[in-house]
Scaffold this active site. Structure first.
Site, PDB file in Angstrom:
ATOM      1  CG  ASP A 220      -0.186  -0.019   2.543  1.00  0.00           C
ATOM      2  OD1 ASP A 220       0.787  -0.792   2.641  1.00  0.00           O
ATOM      3  OD2 ASP A 220      -0.574   0.699   3.483  1.00  0.00           O
ATOM      4  CD  GLU A 221      -1.045   4.935   2.801  1.00  0.00           C
ATOM      5  OE1 GLU A 221      -0.183   4.751   3.687  1.00  0.00           O
ATOM      6  OE2 GLU A 221      -2.105   5.563   3.014  1.00  0.00           O
ATOM      7  CB  VAL A 222       4.220   2.153  -3.577  1.00  0.00           C
ATOM      8  CG1 VAL A 222       5.680   2.152  -4.008  1.00  0.00           C
ATOM      9  CG2 VAL A 222       3.838   0.807  -2.983  1.00  0.00           C
TER      10      VAL A 222
END
Length: 479
Positions: free
Chosen positions: A151-153
């Site tokens: 997530d949230e790269v």
């Protein structure tokens, strides 16, 4: 509900322990796992971060309080005794601060300045991630799934290596993301061909369905769709379910019982999280029939004992199909509340009843009392006699009228005494569940700043009273 019965043990309900903050001692799991089972949980999602006892080159990432290998096995045996599946979560792309903050792994950062995401194009990245995953899997031989984050790269495709790769392959950032994930997953399958692999869904939400299908990711992973907002702000679009249903046979959903509001949240806003679960129930009712399997997940951030009542109410809301009187009463009884669990925890101050009887109930109560005191502190510091007549300039030049001091000092003394008492209580109670480093950090962040400011306020006021008291000869005459 479209064939879904959330009260069924077949409908998985996982509780996430995110150990990057306030990891409990292993003895606490012994106390709390039986309670989670009674509340209807079926499993644990364990995000070890730097609490896992990595060996070899990775040993450098372990924090001083790291669990031993025996403790990792103890957690799993305690879970098994209570019928709880254990799914380990290890980040493989973004949120890799526990790894990338170390100089040894600096070179595999995507953005040199930030330790958040690793570079998928660096020749060392894949081997390091696989070393992490292999060690985790080796200690979780009974786990049916592993969660590899994703997530949230935020810094995807920023370094020169990635830019050159994207240009050579005529790729967009989404191709880079999918390439890394599918490569890691295929390598994990070489270690364990039967393991189910879960990733967070957010990086795939805006990827065109044709690109998703071309990557074959639908045959490799199960997405965990996370969304933590309450019903009136719930934003997942209908088209997202249509897209995912055409790519993935099954999905997980992720709600939140805590850790989804303020970074400095002390007390859990229970009604907010109940609303999030009600919104998910409506989504399940509408779109659940598009998938073969639709499982549930909850996330953690604030201190676990403070949020446990909210978790209890949220789990039973799922099982009852809505937030009902029965869910409220059952959760309250199971957790040993004298009255019902407070749903509207804000605004504060509010009356605080006797401590509930669940493991960590004294911490829950002390934090409610602390929340009251912090609100009273902010009200006090905005008192006209402090803001208008007791500034640092006035104190420095001894231009203070003691009439104004009398307006706030008695309240300040009582508040200081109350917070000092809570500090002693919390230090004692936190030490029963958490490591000394966690206790020190919690008190330093949540209590000590208020104590220091109140002590200074009272000390300055007392000194001004002495300075402005009657001259000695007048005092002797009056006596």
């Amino acid at each position: 509900m479209s064939g879904y019965d959330c009260s069924s043990p077949d409908f998985s309900k996982l509780v996430h322990f995110d150990l990057k903050g306030a990891p409990p001692i292993v003895g606490y799991y012994e106390q709390v796992f039986p309670l989670l089972k009674k509340l209807g949980a079926t499993g644990i999602l364990m995000e070890y971060e730097d609490m896992f006892p990595y060996q070899g080159d990775l040993q450098i990432v372990c924090q001083p309080d790291v669990y031993s290998m025996e403790e990792i096995q103890k957690i799993q045996s305690l879970a098994a005794e209570n019928g709880l599946d254990v799914i380990p979560l290890v980040q493989s792309f973004g949120h890799l601060e526990f790894l990338l903050k170390h100089d040894k792994y600096y070179e595999i950062r995507e953005a040199e300045r930030y330790p958040n995401a690793l570079c998928p194009s660096h020749h060392k990245s894949e081997g390091i991630i696989l070393d992490i995953v292999a060690q985790i899997l080796d200690c979780h031989k009974n786990s049916k799934y592993i969660h590899i984050g994703g997530d949230e790269v935020w810094h995807l495709g920023q370094c020169n290596r990635c830019k050159e790769k994207m240009e050579a392959q005529k790729w967009k950032k989404e191709h880079l993301f999918l390439d890394h994930v599918t490569r890691i997953v295929r390598r994990i399958r070489e270690i364990n061909q039967d393991i189910g692999i879960i990733i967070w869904d957010d990086m795939m939400r805006d990827i065109d369905v044709s690109i998703l299908k071309a990557s074959e990711i639908g045959n490799l992973i199960l997405p965990m769709v996370w969304h933590y907002l309450p019903a009136d702000e719930f934003k997942l679009k209908n088209s997202l379910w249509e897209k995912y249903a055409s790519v993935f046979p099954s999905i997980w959903i992720a709600s939140a019982f805590k850790g989804a509001t303020e970074m400095t949240q002390l007390i859990t806003p229970t009604r907010y999280h109940i609303s999030n679960h009600q919104a998910w129930l409506r989504a399940l009712n509408t779109f659940g029939n598009k998938f073969n399997k639709f499982d549930h997940y909850t996330v953690l951030c604030e201190l676990f004992p403070v949020a446990l009542p909210t978790l209890a109410v949220c789990l039973l809301t799922l099982i009852d199909g809505d937030f009902t009187e029965n869910a409220h009463r059952t959760a309250s009884n199971l957790l040993g509340f004298e009255r019902l669990i407070e749903i509207d925890t804000f605004p504060r101050p509010q009356p605080v009843g006797p401590p509930p009887l669940f493991p960590g109930g004294n911490i829950h109560n002390s934090c409610l009392q602390l929340g009251n005191c912090i609100t009273e502190y902010h009200i006090l510091m905005h008192h006209p006699s402090i803001e208008g007549a007791f500034s640092s300039f006035q104190i420095m030049h001894n231009r203070v009228n003691t009439l104004h001091i009398d307006q706030f000092l008695p309240r300040a003394r009582i508040l200081l005494m109350n917070i000092e008492a809570i500090n002693v209580q919390l230090e004692s109670e936190l030490s029963k569940i958490f490591y000394p480093s966690t206790v020190e950090e919690f008190l330093a962040v949540n209590i000590h700043p208020f104590l220091e400011k109140l002590r200074k306020l009272v000390r300055d006021a007392d000194l001004q009273i002495i300075f402005h008291s009657a001259p000695e000869e007048m005092q002797s005459n009056s006596s």
